[in-house]
Write a protein that holds these residues in place. Structure first.
Motif, short mmCIF file in Angstrom:
data_model
loop_
_atom_site.label_atom_id
_atom_site.label_comp_id
_atom_site.label_asym_id
_atom_site.label_seq_id
_atom_site.Cartn_x
_atom_site.Cartn_y
_atom_site.Cartn_z
N VAL A 228 43.09 49.44 50.91
CA VAL A 228 44.10 49.03 49.93
C VAL A 228 44.02 50.00 48.76
CG1 VAL A 228 45.01 47.16 48.53
CG2 VAL A 228 43.82 46.64 50.67
N ASP A 229 45.05 50.78 48.59
CA ASP A 229 45.08 51.82 47.58
C ASP A 229 45.05 51.20 46.18
OD1 ASP A 229 45.63 54.17 46.10
OD2 ASP A 229 46.84 54.97 47.74
N GLN A 230 44.04 51.55 45.41
CA GLN A 230 43.85 51.11 44.01
C GLN A 230 43.39 49.67 43.89
OE1 GLN A 230 46.48 50.41 40.23
NE2 GLN A 230 46.88 52.52 40.83
N MET A 231 42.73 49.12 44.89
CA MET A 231 42.24 47.75 44.80
C MET A 231 40.87 47.70 44.14
SD MET A 231 41.71 44.82 47.73
CE MET A 231 41.18 43.17 47.24
N ARG A 232 40.83 47.07 42.98
CA ARG A 232 39.54 46.84 42.32
C ARG A 232 38.80 45.70 43.01
NH1 ARG A 232 40.39 47.03 35.87
NH2 ARG A 232 39.47 44.98 36.11
N TRP A 233 37.47 45.74 42.92
CA TRP A 233 36.65 44.71 43.58
C TRP A 233 36.99 43.32 43.05
CZ3 TRP A 233 33.13 41.62 40.87
CH2 TRP A 233 32.38 40.74 41.66
N ASP A 234 37.26 43.20 41.75
CA ASP A 234 37.45 41.88 41.16
C ASP A 234 38.73 41.20 41.63
OD1 ASP A 234 38.69 43.95 39.61
OD2 ASP A 234 39.01 42.55 37.98
#
Length: 557
Positions: A50-56
């Motif tokens: 997932v492009d640009q998915m932050r962990w949070d």
């Protein structure tokens, strides 16, 4: 006496022979069962980036996710909670390359999305290949290949391990999000052409599109999505995990006077197919196309493991325009959650639940909009390096009588024109020292370091390691600029991006689910480079040739 000695020797030899026979017999069962009759592997591996998915994002929107999407991943899968990117810069091409090679830019050659190549005297795009031609369109969007990737991938290794019988298909709206995961030997890599709205490829993979791809292209699915416009999936007042809808630091579509919902997209029908990338529908279209690939390429249908690499790019476009605290990004992930549920249901039905190994990760994270942080009393600013080039040119001209000694500041790196400096017989180290001292005094700059002399630079070990892993002496710039935390390099007053080493850019999700995966999680620190090493261990195949990662032992033991 001699006869007695001879009998003793015969008796001794007979005893040894009998003991040996007993040992072989007693251990024969153990020997035959130590190894499986055949190597156990899943029918299909699905890599989902997932492009640009932050962990949070896994947890910020958790309460709103469906049971069968992200919640299924978290509850039925194994989450590696502290997974980090071990290099700079945190960009799309680097992330997709590192996930699938287990390598870093210093070794794999993909040092950014684009970089200045001194051997040709111009910028080089990561998957550029002028020797290849577009297949499926009249545009030049298919003049691409994995040529610039200097190592191989886990998908290449699966092809090698199965004597090229296992299929590899890679899909993404972005060319780099498809080409780099597919590796050098993929059967197919498809990406989206914004000019025609078609899924295309290049002659690196094939000479003509398969019939099923042509049939899908003929449907002009993008127009069907444009006709729906973009409104919130749920009532707008329920998006309590996000910022206000209309704020000045969010970008606007052409013709809009406000950044708030609804976003009218009918205007793009038949005109601007590039815009599908900036809508959550781009993710839906990508996953739908991936399902067709499973069906038409017979992925996961036999005993030989296949690999499907999917990268969802719309999350990146939406994130850049609106930022991670926008209602738009929350709505995009709620829609992606439903798309994931449909994908899992489809794979359960076609490949079989438990017959496929699925993992999800991201190529990078994203910063918060500085204006959002500032209004909540958290220090953050925007700055730009554009003025720094002029300032440095003036300073170097004054100090050393050098004219145009700097090519550019790109990827937060100062790139010098070495020929100009050498022709003027100026000490390069002196030029770098003056430059570093100048940069360290600039607003928003935490530090500036000589990339060619990192071993003698005083930095935290983690940061020095990431700089080292990102430095390719043939391609990288000369001086690395490190911004203050939460400061963003941008000449625009809206939108946001990524690229730094701070946690908001480098902390990514990593969850495995399905074949041979037991539910659970670990908070031990792992890195993006460990993903392909773990897949290699689980599949019993060789690690990619440039892999520096280690298997995640909680998954492989």
């Amino acid at each position: 006496m001699k006869q007695r000695t001879l009998l003793s020797l015969l008796f001794l030899l007979l005893s040894v022979q009998l003991q040996a026979q007993k040992w072989v017999k007693s251990n024969s069962t153990h020997t035959s069962t130590s190894y499986p009759k055949s190597v156990e592997r899943p029918k299909l591996v699905v890599g989902f980036v997932v492009d640009q998915m932050r962990w949070d994002y896994l947890y910020r929107f958790y309460d709103r996710y469906s049971k069968g999407g992200f919640k299924r991943l978290i509850n039925d899968g194994f989450s590696v909670e502290n997974t980090f990117i071990p290099y700079l810069p945190t960009q799309t091409a680097c992330g997709h390359s590192s996930i699938y090679t287990g390598s870093v830019p210093a070794l794999n050659g993909i040092i950014a999305n684009s970089w200045y190549d001194p051997t040709i005297g111009r910028d080089m795009y990561c998957t550029e290949d002028k020797d290849e031609k577009t297949v499926g369109s009249t545009s030049n969007a298919g003049q691409m290949s994995p040529k610039n990737l200097q190592v191989n991938t886990i998908t290449d290794e699966l092809r090698l391990a199965t004597n090229f019988q296992g299929k590899v298909v890679s899909i993404s709206l972005k060319d780099r999000g498809s080409i780099l995961p597919g590796g050098h030997s993929a059967n197919a890599a498809y990406w989206h052409d914004g000019l025609t709205g078609n899924w295309i490829t290049s002659t690196h993979y094939m000479q003509n599109l398969p019939t099923w791809v042509n049939d899908y292209n003929a449907l002009k699915v993008s127009d069907q999505f444009f006709a729906q416009d973009w409104n919130t999936l749920y009532p707008a007042n329920t998006y309590i995990n996000s910022d206000s809808d209309d704020v000045s630091y969010e970008g606007k579509f052409k013709g809009e006077t406000s950044s708030s919902f609804p976003h009218i997209t009918k205007q793009y029908i038949g005109k601007n197919y590039e815009m599908i990338k900036s809508l959550p529908y781009g993710n839906t279209m990508t996953i739908d196309f991936a399902k067709l690939a499973v069906q038409n390429e017979n992925l996961g249908k036999d005993a030989i493991t296949d690999f499907l690499a999917i990268s969802c790019s719309s999350t990146d476009y939406v994130g850049h325009q609106y930022g991670p605290n926008s209602i738009e990004i929350e709505d995009t992930y709620l829609r992606l959650d439903k798309d994931l549920e449909e994908l899992f249901n489809y794979l359960d039905k076609t490949v079989g639940k438990g017959n496929y190994l699925f993992f999800i990760s991201a190529d990078h994270g994203v910063a918060n909009a500085p204006e959002f942080l500032k209004k909540n009393n958290i220090p953050a600013e925007r700055y730009t390096t554009r003025a720094m080039v002029k300032g440095l040119d003036s300073l170097l001209s004054q100090k050393f009588q050098l004219k145009k000694a700097i090519v550019n500041i790109m990827n937060d790196q100062v790139i010098f024109d070495r020929d100009v400096i050498e022709n003027n017989k100026i000490d390069f180290n002196a030029v770098k020292t003056v430059t570093i001292n100048y940069l360290r005094k600039q607003r928003g700059i935490s530090n500036a370091v000589d990339l060619g002399n990192l071993q003698n630079t005083t930095l935290p070990t983690e940061l020095k390691t990431r700089l080292t892993n990102g430095y390719n002496p043939k391609l990288s710039g000369d001086i690395q600029i490190i911004s203050n935390a939460a400061w963003y390099n941008s000449s625009s007053s809206s939108g946001i991006g990524h690229g730094g080493w701070y946690n908001y850019d480098s902390h990514i999700p990593l969850v495995f689910m399905g074949w041979n995966v037991k539910p659970g999680k670990t908070n031990k620190t792992y890195y993006m480079t460990d993903i392909s090493a773990t897949l290699a261990a689980m599949l019993h195949i060789q690690m990619p040739n440039g892999c520096i990662g280690s298997p995640i032992i909680e998954l492989t033991q």
